[in-house]
Design a protein around this motif. Structure first.
Motif, PDB file in Angstrom:
ATOM      1  N   GLY A   1      43.102  38.780  23.914  1.00 22.99           N
ATOM      2  CA  GLY A   1      42.997  40.235  23.970  1.00 22.99           C
ATOM      3  C   GLY A   1      43.998  40.902  24.887  1.00 22.99           C
ATOM      4  O   GLY A   1      44.008  42.134  25.001  1.00 22.99           O
ATOM      5  N   GLY A   2      44.834  40.115  25.536  1.00 24.41           N
ATOM      6  CA  GLY A   2      45.798  40.686  26.458  1.00 24.41           C
ATOM      7  C   GLY A   2      45.152  41.320  27.678  1.00 24.41           C
ATOM      8  O   GLY A   2      45.757  42.149  28.353  1.00 24.41           O
ATOM      9  N   ARG A   3      43.933  40.923  27.984  1.00 22.63           N
ATOM     10  CA  ARG A   3      43.217  41.505  29.115  1.00 22.63           C
ATOM     11  C   ARG A   3      43.505  40.739  30.404  1.00 22.63           C
ATOM     12  O   ARG A   3      43.722  39.543  30.382  1.00 22.63           O
ATOM     13  CB  ARG A   3      41.704  41.479  28.883  1.00 22.63           C
ATOM     14  CG  ARG A   3      41.205  42.327  27.744  1.00 22.63           C
ATOM     15  CD  ARG A   3      39.682  42.314  27.724  1.00 22.63           C
ATOM     16  NE  ARG A   3      39.164  43.007  26.557  1.00 22.63           N
ATOM     17  CZ  ARG A   3      38.983  42.439  25.383  1.00 22.63           C
ATOM     18  NH1 ARG A   3      39.249  41.159  25.246  1.00 22.63           N
ATOM     19  NH2 ARG A   3      38.530  43.138  24.371  1.00 22.63           N
ATOM     20  N   THR A   4      43.427  41.465  31.505  1.00 25.77           N
ATOM     21  CA  THR A   4      43.455  40.828  32.813  1.00 25.77           C
ATOM     22  C   THR A   4      42.014  40.641  33.260  1.00 25.77           C
ATOM     23  O   THR A   4      41.319  41.610  33.576  1.00 25.77           O
ATOM     24  CB  THR A   4      44.213  41.679  33.839  1.00 25.77           C
ATOM     25  OG1 THR A   4      45.575  41.832  33.414  1.00 25.77           O
ATOM     26  CG2 THR A   4      44.190  41.020  35.206  1.00 25.77           C
ATOM     27  N   LEU A   5      41.564  39.410  33.250  1.00 27.38           N
ATOM     28  CA  LEU A   5      40.217  39.078  33.686  1.00 27.38           C
ATOM     29  C   LEU A   5      40.297  38.361  35.034  1.00 27.38           C
ATOM     30  O   LEU A   5      41.353  37.841  35.408  1.00 27.38           O
ATOM     31  CB  LEU A   5      39.508  38.198  32.663  1.00 27.38           C
ATOM     32  CG  LEU A   5      39.369  38.762  31.249  1.00 27.38           C
ATOM     33  CD1 LEU A   5      38.642  37.772  30.345  1.00 27.38           C
ATOM     34  CD2 LEU A   5      38.650  40.108  31.259  1.00 27.38           C
ATOM     35  N   PHE A   6      39.182  38.320  35.726  1.00 29.30           N
ATOM     36  CA  PHE A   6      39.154  37.724  37.063  1.00 29.30           C
ATOM     37  C   PHE A   6      38.018  36.711  37.163  1.00 29.30           C
ATOM     38  O   PHE A   6      36.974  36.853  36.534  1.00 29.30           O
ATOM     39  CB  PHE A   6      38.950  38.806  38.131  1.00 29.30           C
ATOM     40  CG  PHE A   6      39.986  39.882  38.120  1.00 29.30           C
ATOM     41  CD1 PHE A   6      41.230  39.681  38.713  1.00 29.30           C
ATOM     42  CD2 PHE A   6      39.725  41.103  37.510  1.00 29.30           C
ATOM     43  CE1 PHE A   6      42.189  40.677  38.703  1.00 29.30           C
ATOM     44  CE2 PHE A   6      40.682  42.105  37.498  1.00 29.30           C
ATOM     45  CZ  PHE A   6      41.913  41.893  38.088  1.00 29.30           C
ATOM     46  N   GLY A   7      38.251  35.709  37.975  1.00 26.26           N
ATOM     47  CA  GLY A   7      37.219  34.722  38.281  1.00 26.26           C
ATOM     48  C   GLY A   7      37.108  34.536  39.778  1.00 26.26           C
ATOM     49  O   GLY A   7      38.125  34.534  40.490  1.00 26.26           O
ATOM     50  N   LEU A   8      35.874  34.417  40.253  1.00 21.12           N
ATOM     51  CA  LEU A   8      35.634  34.255  41.686  1.00 21.12           C
ATOM     52  C   LEU A   8      34.477  33.291  41.879  1.00 21.12           C
ATOM     53  O   LEU A   8      33.438  33.422  41.223  1.00 21.12           O
ATOM     54  CB  LEU A   8      35.324  35.610  42.323  1.00 21.12           C
ATOM     55  CG  LEU A   8      35.180  35.664  43.847  1.00 21.12           C
ATOM     56  CD1 LEU A   8      35.599  37.039  44.362  1.00 21.12           C
ATOM     57  CD2 LEU A   8      33.743  35.387  44.284  1.00 21.12           C
ATOM     58  N   THR A   9      34.669  32.304  42.739  1.00 17.25           N
ATOM     59  CA  THR A   9      33.609  31.333  42.986  1.00 17.25           C
ATOM     60  C   THR A   9      33.203  31.319  44.457  1.00 17.25           C
ATOM     61  O   THR A   9      33.976  31.686  45.342  1.00 17.25           O
ATOM     62  CB  THR A   9      34.028  29.898  42.590  1.00 17.25           C
ATOM     63  OG1 THR A   9      35.069  29.450  43.465  1.00 17.25           O
ATOM     64  CG2 THR A   9      34.495  29.835  41.150  1.00 17.25           C
ATOM     65  N   ALA A  10      31.974  30.877  44.669  1.00 14.26           N
ATOM     66  CA  ALA A  10      31.432  30.667  46.004  1.00 14.26           C
ATOM     67  C   ALA A  10      31.255  29.174  46.226  1.00 14.26           C
ATOM     68  O   ALA A  10      31.139  28.400  45.269  1.00 14.26           O
ATOM     69  CB  ALA A  10      30.086  31.380  46.148  1.00 14.26           C
ATOM     70  N   PRO A  11      31.211  28.733  47.475  1.00 12.25           N
ATOM     71  CA  PRO A  11      30.977  27.308  47.737  1.00 12.25           C
ATOM     72  C   PRO A  11      29.577  26.911  47.316  1.00 12.25           C
ATOM     73  O   PRO A  11      28.645  27.722  47.334  1.00 12.25           O
ATOM     74  CB  PRO A  11      31.150  27.194  49.260  1.00 12.25           C
ATOM     75  CG  PRO A  11      30.887  28.576  49.777  1.00 12.25           C
ATOM     76  CD  PRO A  11      31.365  29.516  48.725  1.00 12.25           C
ATOM     77  N   LEU A  12      29.414  25.651  46.927  1.00 16.12           N
ATOM     78  CA  LEU A  12      28.091  25.146  46.593  1.00 16.12           C
ATOM     79  C   LEU A  12      27.258  25.043  47.861  1.00 16.12           C
ATOM     80  O   LEU A  12      27.777  24.876  48.965  1.00 16.12           O
ATOM     81  CB  LEU A  12      28.195  23.782  45.914  1.00 16.12           C
ATOM     82  CG  LEU A  12      28.894  23.767  44.552  1.00 16.12           C
ATOM     83  CD1 LEU A  12      28.895  22.348  43.982  1.00 16.12           C
ATOM     84  CD2 LEU A  12      28.241  24.722  43.579  1.00 16.12           C
TER      85      LEU A  12
END
Length: 421
Positions: free
Chosen positions: A223-234
């Motif tokens: 889709g040509g989108r700028t998506l983001f991912g963010l993780t936290a520590p387990l």
């Protein structure tokens, strides 16, 4: 794509809160995400598979991330994996998850839904939370069309480099085609939510990093989108051990799986060095108050642990459950009483003549095996109705029943009431 803190720190309330409280672990593009969040209310989601009828303490970090996302003026989406639960997420598992039928998944969905009602505000306002089920779009997919339209956007070479997949292959452990498709399904979830809800951010634990990055890349390709991912520590203790077990087993978030008293006591037993970190992650106390509490030492640190237990039990079970749980603990440990509210386990059959103490301890969850129970008894750590029990051949008899129950204790902190049926 690994998190690299900005020199001046995040400007958005959400990222600043997560940074100050210890949630940030990895991010696909922290600076761009911060700018997007500063431009107005955003939408983010976190996915939860329906593998049991309750979530457990390991899910608290992503739940709290969604809560802070909403409290800082944004819209959270709790995605329930009605479809992906039928496959099983292979992330950092040695074996395949057992496959669930639709009846089990529906039952689990009902139980898990109750957890989120404590932490998020649902409704029709712009920042009210939404709960969705990925079976609504994955369940009706035509397999050939899906392969043709979606398959070309995924590289098997790239998927094989995912840490969770690579570990399974290196150990020569089976990884089914079913599980291998999980990454594709999760990426498709992100795409659907981006299209239908304007959701540009996926949150998760660090074990989901590979799946989240795949979704970000898929969104860009399709889709040509700028998506983001963010993780936290387990969730781990300072020693690195996973925090997921209580006396009775998993630390469930639903009261019908683990009593509020047991839940409260789990947090009360937090190690001294973990108190400050857990106060930041699992409570909404001001940071200044947490800074004051975490430097307490010796017996004074126990007051900080009680505050931790009170705060997280209120969030998870409500004030009406947290206050009695705290009072039950006080009466046991400070007044030496045996109040109502202790974990109660029904024996598998009535006490006819006698019941071996070692068997009772296993049934009560105070020992994993008979051999462990014998070691605890011989070591002098077991009490029956407050009296030491040092005989590993001891049997519980009808005379041990007091007010309909028998109180078993291991050490000072582990108590269970046995209720003969």
């Amino acid at each position: 794509m690994i998190l690299s803190p900005q020199p001046t720190g995040p400007r958005s309330d959400f990222l600043r809160t997560l940074s100050e409280r210890g949630f940030l672990h990895q991010c696909t593009d922290l600076a761009a995400l911060d700018s997007w969040l500063c431009s107005g209310a955003g939408t983010a989601y976190n996915g939860f598979d329906l593998t049991a009828d309750s979530l457990h303490v390991g899910h608290l970090i992503p739940i709290m991330m969604l809560r802070w996302f909403q409290k800082t003026g944004n819209k959270p989406i709790a995605l329930l994996g009605g479809a992906t639960s039928r496959l099983g997420d292979p992330s950092f598992r040695d074996t395949s998850r057992p496959l669930l039928n639709q009846e089990q998944i529906t039952k689990n969905l009902i139980g898990i839904r109750r957890v989120f009602e404590r932490f998020l505000a649902f409704g029709d306002n712009p920042t009210d939370a939404v709960m969705v089920n990925n079976s609504d779009w994955l369940g009706g997919l035509n397999y050939l069309d899906f392969l043709r339209d979606i398959g070309p956007h995924f590289s098997v070479n790239r998927m094989l480099t995912s840490e969770s997949v690579r570990q399974r292959l290196e150990r020569e452990q089976s990884l089914s085609l079913l599980e291998f498709n999980y990454m594709v399904m999760q990426a498709y979830d992100f795409h659907i939510l981006a299209e239908s809800c304007g959701c540009l951010l996926q949150l998760g634990g660090s074990d989901q990093w590979g799946n989240i990055v795949s979704g970000v890349e898929f969104g860009r390709r399709i889709g040509g989108r700028t998506l983001f991912g963010l993780t936290a520590p387990l969730l781990t203790t300072t020693s690195g051990a996973k925090m997921c077990k209580s006396v009775s087993g998993a630390v469930w978030l639903n009261a019908d799986r683990l009593s509020p008293y047991e839940f409260w006591q789990f947090w009360r037993n937090t190690g001294d060095t973990d108190v400050g970190r857990f106060l930041r992650l699992f409570t909404e106390l001001p940071l200044g108050e947490i800074a004051r509490l975490e430097v307490l030492r010796d017996s004074e640190i126990n007051e900080a642990k009680k505050i931790l237990a009170d705060q997280i039990t209120r969030l998870c079970h409500g004030l009406d459950a947290a206050v009695p749980a705290s009072e039950t603990s006080r009466r046991i440990f400070e007044a030496g009483e045996v109040p109502a509210g202790l974990p109660t386990v029904r024996l598998p059959h009535s006490l006819r003549g006698a019941f071996p103490l070692v068997d009772a301890m296993v049934v009560a969850g105070l020992a994993k095996s008979k051999s462990e129970a014998r070691r605890l008894i011989v070591g002098g750590g077991v009490r029956v109705n407050g009296r030491s029990a040092n005989d590993k051949a001891m049997r519980l008899v009808d005379a041990d029943i007091q007010n309909g129950v028998i109180r078993l204790s291991v050490g000072k902190k582990r108590h269970v009431l046995l209720q003969p049926v």
